[in-house]
Design a protein around this motif. Structure first.
Motif, short mmCIF file in Angstrom:
data_model
loop_
_atom_site.label_atom_id
_atom_site.label_comp_id
_atom_site.label_asym_id
_atom_site.label_seq_id
_atom_site.Cartn_x
_atom_site.Cartn_y
_atom_site.Cartn_z
N PRO A 223 -12.24 -16.47 -2.19
CA PRO A 223 -10.64 -16.21 -2.33
C PRO A 223 -10.59 -16.57 -3.69
CG PRO A 223 -11.19 -17.94 -0.93
CD PRO A 223 -12.15 -17.99 -1.64
N SER A 224 -9.92 -15.33 -4.48
CA SER A 224 -9.90 -15.01 -5.71
C SER A 224 -8.14 -13.96 -6.26
CB SER A 224 -10.72 -14.96 -6.18
OG SER A 224 -10.41 -14.75 -8.35
N PRO A 225 -7.34 -14.87 -6.56
CA PRO A 225 -6.75 -13.64 -7.73
C PRO A 225 -7.25 -12.65 -8.35
CG PRO A 225 -6.24 -15.90 -8.80
CD PRO A 225 -6.93 -16.12 -7.59
N GLY B 207 -12.24 -22.27 -4.17
CA GLY B 207 -11.88 -23.02 -5.68
C GLY B 207 -10.70 -23.35 -5.61
N TYR C 74 -8.21 -25.73 -9.54
CA TYR C 74 -8.36 -26.10 -10.78
C TYR C 74 -7.71 -24.41 -11.33
CZ TYR C 74 -9.86 -30.12 -9.07
OH TYR C 74 -10.61 -31.40 -8.59
N GLU C 75 -9.09 -24.12 -12.56
CA GLU C 75 -8.44 -22.71 -12.94
C GLU C 75 -9.64 -22.34 -12.22
OE1 GLU C 75 -6.61 -21.62 -15.16
OE2 GLU C 75 -5.41 -24.03 -15.05
N GLY C 76 -10.27 -22.41 -11.29
CA GLY C 76 -11.52 -21.63 -10.59
C GLY C 76 -12.57 -22.28 -10.71
N SER D 157 -8.53 -11.70 -3.17
CA SER D 157 -7.08 -11.79 -3.13
C SER D 157 -6.36 -11.54 -1.97
CB SER D 157 -6.42 -11.69 -4.28
OG SER D 157 -4.98 -10.93 -4.60
N ILE D 158 -5.41 -12.57 -1.49
CA ILE D 158 -4.80 -12.50 -0.77
C ILE D 158 -2.69 -11.88 -0.94
CG2 ILE D 158 -5.97 -13.71 1.15
CD1 ILE D 158 -2.91 -15.58 1.14
N GLY D 159 -3.33 -11.21 -2.52
CA GLY D 159 -1.77 -11.12 -2.80
C GLY D 159 -1.38 -11.71 -4.04
N TYR E 259 0.31 -12.83 -6.98
CA TYR E 259 0.42 -14.15 -7.11
C TYR E 259 -0.14 -15.86 -6.94
CZ TYR E 259 -0.18 -14.47 -1.96
OH TYR E 259 -0.46 -14.32 -0.15
N LEU F 197 -1.61 -19.36 -5.83
CA LEU F 197 -1.99 -20.87 -4.91
C LEU F 197 -2.59 -21.93 -5.79
CD1 LEU F 197 -3.22 -19.01 -1.74
CD2 LEU F 197 -1.27 -19.47 -2.14
N ASN F 198 -2.29 -22.35 -5.14
CA ASN F 198 -3.17 -23.98 -5.99
C ASN F 198 -4.76 -24.26 -5.76
OD1 ASN F 198 -0.52 -25.03 -6.99
ND2 ASN F 198 -0.43 -26.53 -4.83
N GLY F 199 -5.17 -23.07 -4.43
CA GLY F 199 -6.30 -22.99 -4.20
C GLY F 199 -6.93 -22.51 -2.97
N GLY F 200 -7.87 -22.48 -2.63
CA GLY F 200 -8.16 -21.00 -1.83
C GLY F 200 -8.68 -21.23 0.16
C1 LIG Z 1 -4.59 -21.76 -9.91
S1 LIG Z 1 -5.82 -20.90 -8.86
C2 LIG Z 1 -6.62 -20.05 -10.54
C3 LIG Z 1 -6.37 -18.45 -10.48
C4 LIG Z 1 -6.72 -18.33 -12.14
N1 LIG Z 1 -7.44 -19.25 -13.10
C5 LIG Z 1 -6.68 -16.58 -12.68
O1 LIG Z 1 -5.82 -16.81 -12.94
O2 LIG Z 1 -7.36 -16.10 -11.62
C6 LIG Z 1 -7.26 -21.86 -8.25
C7 LIG Z 1 -7.69 -21.84 -7.30
O3 LIG Z 1 -7.30 -20.69 -5.73
C8 LIG Z 1 -7.53 -19.37 -5.20
N2 LIG Z 1 -6.18 -18.75 -5.20
C9 LIG Z 1 -4.96 -18.65 -6.03
N3 LIG Z 1 -4.38 -17.63 -5.66
C10 LIG Z 1 -5.08 -16.73 -4.76
C11 LIG Z 1 -4.78 -15.45 -4.33
N4 LIG Z 1 -3.70 -14.78 -4.44
N5 LIG Z 1 -5.60 -15.24 -3.44
C12 LIG Z 1 -6.33 -15.76 -3.34
N6 LIG Z 1 -6.91 -16.80 -3.72
C13 LIG Z 1 -6.30 -17.21 -4.22
C14 LIG Z 1 -8.53 -19.42 -5.61
O4 LIG Z 1 -9.40 -20.17 -4.67
C15 LIG Z 1 -8.43 -20.17 -7.06
O5 LIG Z 1 -9.86 -20.09 -7.40
#
Ligand SMILES: C[S@@+](CC[C@H](N)C(=O)[O-])C[C@H]1O[C@@H](n2cnc3c(N)ncnc32)[C@H](O)[C@@H]1O
Length: 242
Positions: A86-88, A112, A114-116, A135-137, A139, A141-144
């Motif tokens: 999962p990743s934005p 993931g 933190y910063e990933g 990505s689920i959208g 925005y 989230l704090n984590g995956g």
């Molecule tokens: C705070 S986020 C890191 C964001 C990253 N620094 C960036 O800007 O792309 C931490 C984790 O939350 C998950 N996550 C956050 N937003 C998500 C989204 N919209 N869809 C899927 N996973 C998300 C991912 O696993 C990511 O590694």
């Protein structure tokens, strides 16, 4: 379908014990294995993160615990699994993707925080097999974990047998590119709000036509980009005539 999840918060996945997914687990339709990433961090503090190479804010997940955890999951797999991170910054999850992923025998989710996760983890497993960043959208989230639960629920309910009545899966928002029509139940009148008379008419053709019209109108209002050019034209013409 086998599902493996690697996370530093296994407790999030207790939610999969509830409702339809919990029943699907009990019936063996989905086989879920949750792994604590910290079991693969071998220092005193079970550290899974470190400062970003090149500097900057936040922390990045270290590659070594991920490598050990994912190697362990892959070693147990009978089919070649698809690994989803999962990743934005990934491709956007849709109902179409859920249908595609529901055909997979084995999915692995890497959550993931933190910063990933260090990019080399994606590169390593993409070189050895199939990896998708999803990505689920749009925005953050704090984590995956929450993203994984959303995807697992959308995918697993399409696995045959998980939802009792398969017909209820067909007439849903996004299945035919449209949002679903409004639904009503009894009583026929509640606090001066009435069920539309056509739904009580017993005329199945008229009900189907009303529902289709409502679907198109709702989509035009809320998500016009989902409509085909013809549907947009048809809907505008109908609107102008009213
Ligand atoms: C705070 S986020 C890191 C964001 C990253 N620094 C960036 O800007 O792309 C931490 C984790 O939350 C998950 N996550 C956050 N937003 C998500 C989204 N919209 N869809 C899927 N996973 C998300 C991912 O696993 C990511 O590694």
């Amino acid at each position: 379908m086998r599902l493996d999840v690697v996370t530093i918060f296994p407790g999030y996945f207790d939610a999969l014990e509830l409702s339809l997914l919990g029943k699907a687990k009990q019936r063996g339709l989905i086989d879920v294995h949750v792994h604590d990433l910290r079991d693969h961090a071998h220092d005193k503090h079970r550290t899974v993160d470190d400062t970003p190479a090149g500097g900057g804010a936040g922390m990045v997940m270290k590659p070594e615990p991920w490598g050990e955890a994912l190697d362990g999951v892959l070693a147990e797999s009978e089919a070649e699994p698809l690994i989803i991170f999962p990743s934005p910054a990934g491709e956007v999850f849709t109902q179409r993707m859920a249908r595609e992923l529901a055909e997979e025998p084995h999915l692995v989710f890497g959550c993931g925080r933190y910063e990933g996760i260090d990019q080399r983890v994606f590169d390593e497993y993409a070189a050895r097999g199939r990896v998708r960043l999803v990505s689920i959208g749009d925005y953050i989230l704090n984590g995956g974990e929450v993203a994984t639960i959303a995807m697992v629920e959308a995918i697993a309910r399409l696995v045959p047998g998980v939802v009792g009545n398969p017909e209820s899966l067909v007439e849903e928002s996004h299945e035919d590119g449209l949002l679903e029509y409004p639904s009503y139940t009894k009583p026929a009148s509640w606090r001066s709000h009435d069920v539309p008379p056509v739904l009580l008419s017993g005329n199945h053709a008229a009900i189907a036509a009303w529902r289709e019209e409502q679907s198109i109108e709702r989509t035009r209002r809320v998500r016009p980009e989902l409509l085909s050019r013809e549907q947009r034209g048809e809907s505008r013409a109908r609107h102008a005539a009213e």
